[in-house]
Every structure is written in structure tokens, then in C-alpha cells.
Design a protein around this motif. Structure first.
Motif, PDB file in Angstrom:
ATOM      1  N   UNK A  17       0.836  -1.203   0.000  1.00 26.28           N
ATOM      2  CA  UNK A  17       0.000   0.000   0.000  1.00 26.28           C
ATOM      3  C   UNK A  17       0.871   1.253   0.000  1.00 26.28           C
ATOM      4  N   UNK A  18       1.929   1.251   0.787  1.00 24.96           N
ATOM      5  CA  UNK A  18       2.834   2.402   0.811  1.00 24.96           C
ATOM      6  C   UNK A  18       3.473   2.637  -0.558  1.00 24.96           C
ATOM      7  N   UNK A  19       3.911   1.571  -1.200  1.00 25.88           N
ATOM      8  CA  UNK A  19       4.523   1.689  -2.525  1.00 25.88           C
ATOM      9  C   UNK A  19       3.501   2.149  -3.557  1.00 25.88           C
ATOM     10  N   UNK A  20       2.280   1.651  -3.455  1.00 23.66           N
ATOM     11  CA  UNK A  20       1.235   2.060  -4.391  1.00 23.66           C
ATOM     12  C   UNK A  20       0.930   3.547  -4.217  1.00 23.66           C
ATOM     13  N   UNK A  21       0.866   4.003  -2.988  1.00 28.04           N
ATOM     14  CA  UNK A  21       0.604   5.417  -2.712  1.00 28.04           C
ATOM     15  C   UNK A  21       1.714   6.285  -3.299  1.00 28.04           C
ATOM     16  N   UNK A  22       2.958   5.892  -3.085  1.00 24.14           N
ATOM     17  CA  UNK A  22       4.087   6.648  -3.623  1.00 24.14           C
ATOM     18  C   UNK A  22       4.052   6.661  -5.147  1.00 24.14           C
ATOM     19  N   UNK A  23       3.697   5.539  -5.746  1.00 28.45           N
ATOM     20  CA  UNK A  23       3.619   5.461  -7.206  1.00 28.45           C
ATOM     21  C   UNK A  23       2.537   6.359  -7.771  1.00 28.45           C
TER      22      UNK A  23
END
Length: 91
Positions: free
Chosen positions: A16-22
Motif C-alpha cells: 500500500x505504501x509503494x502504491x501510494x508513492x507510485x
């Protein structure tokens, strides 16, 4: 909780953190273009929200009440001191 579930929860959080950053990275150019079209630069401060205004008003009221309370306490102490001074002088 099973170790497998703990691991799965950890990795879902990371995903989720990586998706948000992306998403932020992908939408950054769109955000800049919209700000240009609207005429809002990065250096402009946004208008304070209703919550910010209410918090500022409450802070002001708190400070004013604090000052009034201090004045009332000082006045009461003065009256008590005067009363005790008169009371002991009569004896």
C-alpha cells in the motif's frame, strides 16, 4: 495470530505504501498542470480551512479566558489580604 498472517499484513502494508508513492509520482505532473491552469503557485499559502479558523478562535478565547482568570485570582487575593489585614488590625 499465525506468523503467515502477520507476514501477509506486513507485506500488504508495504504494498500500500509503494502504491501510494507510485500514484503520487504519476500524478505530480497533472497536479502541476492543474495548478498552472487555476493560477495557484507552489509558494501561495492555501486559505485556512474552517477547522483552522475555529482552532484559532478557540486559542484566542482560551488566552483571553486565561488572562481574565488571572486577573480575577489576583483581585481575590488582594481582597483576602485586605480583609485579613483589617481583621488582624482590629484585634
Amino acid at each position: 495470530m499465525s506468523k503467515h498472517f502477520e507476514d501477509a499484513r506486513y507485506y500488504l502494508g508495504r504494498a500500500a505504501d509503494h502504491a501510494k508513492a507510485g500514484v503520487k509520482e504519476e500524478l505530480a505532473p497533472v497536479e502541476e498542470r492543474v495548478k498552472e491552469l487555476v493560477g495557484q503557485g507552489d509558494d501561495e499559502e492555501p486559505e485556512p480551512s474552517r477547522l483552522d479558523k475555529l482552532q484559532a478562535d478557540l486559542k484566542e478565547l482560551e488566552e483571553r479566558a486565561e488572562g481574565e482568570a488571572r486577573e480575577a485570582v489576583a483581585s481575590a487575593r488582594k481582597r483576602v489580604a485586605e480583609y485579613r489585614g483589617k481583621d488582624t488590625a482590629a484585634e
